[in-house]
Design an enzyme around this catalytic site. Structure first.
Site, mmCIF file in Angstrom:
data_model
loop_
_atom_site.group_PDB
_atom_site.id
_atom_site.type_symbol
_atom_site.label_atom_id
_atom_site.label_comp_id
_atom_site.label_asym_id
_atom_site.label_seq_id
_atom_site.Cartn_x
_atom_site.Cartn_y
_atom_site.Cartn_z
ATOM 1 N N GLU A 174 -2.520 -8.509 4.298
ATOM 2 C CA GLU A 174 -2.637 -8.845 5.723
ATOM 3 C C GLU A 174 -4.038 -8.642 6.279
ATOM 4 O OE1 GLU A 174 -1.679 -4.387 5.789
ATOM 5 O OE2 GLU A 174 -1.444 -6.109 4.465
ATOM 6 N N CYS A 183 0.830 -1.215 0.000
ATOM 7 C CA CYS A 183 0.000 0.000 0.000
ATOM 8 C C CYS A 183 0.867 1.269 0.000
ATOM 9 C CB CYS A 183 -0.998 -0.027 1.153
ATOM 10 S SG CYS A 183 -2.347 1.166 0.912
ATOM 11 N N HIS A 198 -3.814 -4.801 0.521
ATOM 12 C CA HIS A 198 -3.432 -5.239 1.863
ATOM 13 C C HIS A 198 -3.584 -6.753 2.009
ATOM 14 C CE1 HIS A 198 -2.721 -1.426 3.974
ATOM 15 N NE2 HIS A 198 -3.611 -0.931 3.139
#
Length: 261
Positions: A237, A117, A235
């Site tokens: 995660e 990001c 993202h």
């Protein structure tokens, strides 16, 4: 240089903005930082937190096996030759200095560097590229405001997560065949991603290749063909993703670091 237990040592610059600020995106970014640290550990790496306390953040990169540049606030437009627009948030010169120093040191050391990001945008700026300071609406939704309920396309199995804290737009990106970025996803030609950004790559930095694109043409992935430097706008995660899907790209990156790229 790996420690005796064989775990690659992967540096990650800390987040410097306080979560208690007025903008909830700061707290969200800080929480995602913690998720990245957790996933690196689960993937078999030793996460090494990097800051500028010794006056030379680049010094902390020496002896590492890789670097991850995480998400966060907006990069100062002055770093790519523009005046700041009205939509910027959490522009932090100290964070810019830290992230760019760590990125530059990682590239110079020839160790694998992964940008996520904001980290994707930092790498583009480091290579001389520019950013769209605030994206116009398009056929692809790249961000949504927090609301009381998840969007319809988010699977029910993810509904137990706090929507107020972790609201995402969900869309597919195409991955360039044979790219290092596709390699992090097992060679898949596309991946459904958690998206939450209002900025994007404008002019691509010198020497970088575009390796992921959304259906509206937004550049979602970059890499340096001469060294292991890879970035993604999304993202991986994100907590709503199935656990195996979250862990897979980090595990693949850790193996890259273990093998020296």
């Amino acid at each position: 240089m790996q420690p005796s237990n064989g775990a690659p040592r992967i540096g990650i610059p800390v987040r410097l903005s306080n979560s208690e600020g007025a903008d909830p995106r700061v707290g969200k970014a800080n929480g995602l930082f913690e998720l990245i640290v957790e996933l690196l550990g689960r993937a078999g790496a030793e996460a090494v937190l990097l800051d500028s306390s010794d006056g030379d953040p680049a010094a902390g990169v020496r002896g590492l096996d890789g670097v991850v540049l995480p998400g966060g606030g907006d990069v100062d437009p002055g770093l790519y030759g523009e005046e700041p627009g009205p939509a910027l948030y959490d522009v932090n010169p100290a964070q810019d200095e830290l992230d760019i120093a760590v990125a530059k040191a990682g590239v110079a050391a020839g160790i694998p560097v992964l940008g996520i990001c904001r980290g994707h945008q930092v790498l583009n700026v480091l290579y001389g590229g520019t950013l769209i300071q605030d994206m116009h609406p398009s056929a692809v939704t790249h961000r949504i405001a927090a609301g009381p309920e998840p969007a319809a396309e988010v699977p029910d199995t993810w509904a137990e997560h706090s929507w107020a804290e972790h609201s995402w737009a969900w869309h597919d990106v195409g991955l360039a065949a044979g790219s290092r970025l596709a390699g992090l996803y097992g060679g898949s030609p596309s991946v459904r991603i958690a998206s939450g950004h209002h900025q994007a790559v404008a002019r691509v930095g010198s020497g970088l290749l575009v390796t992921a694109v959304a259906d509206d043409g937004t550049i979602e992935g970059l890499e340096d063909p001469l060294r292991w430097v890879v970035s993604m706008q999304w993202h991986p995660e994100a907590g709503q993703l199935p656990d195996g899907q979250r862990l897979a790209p980090f595990r693949a990156f850790v193996e890259v670091c273990r093998s020296g790229g």
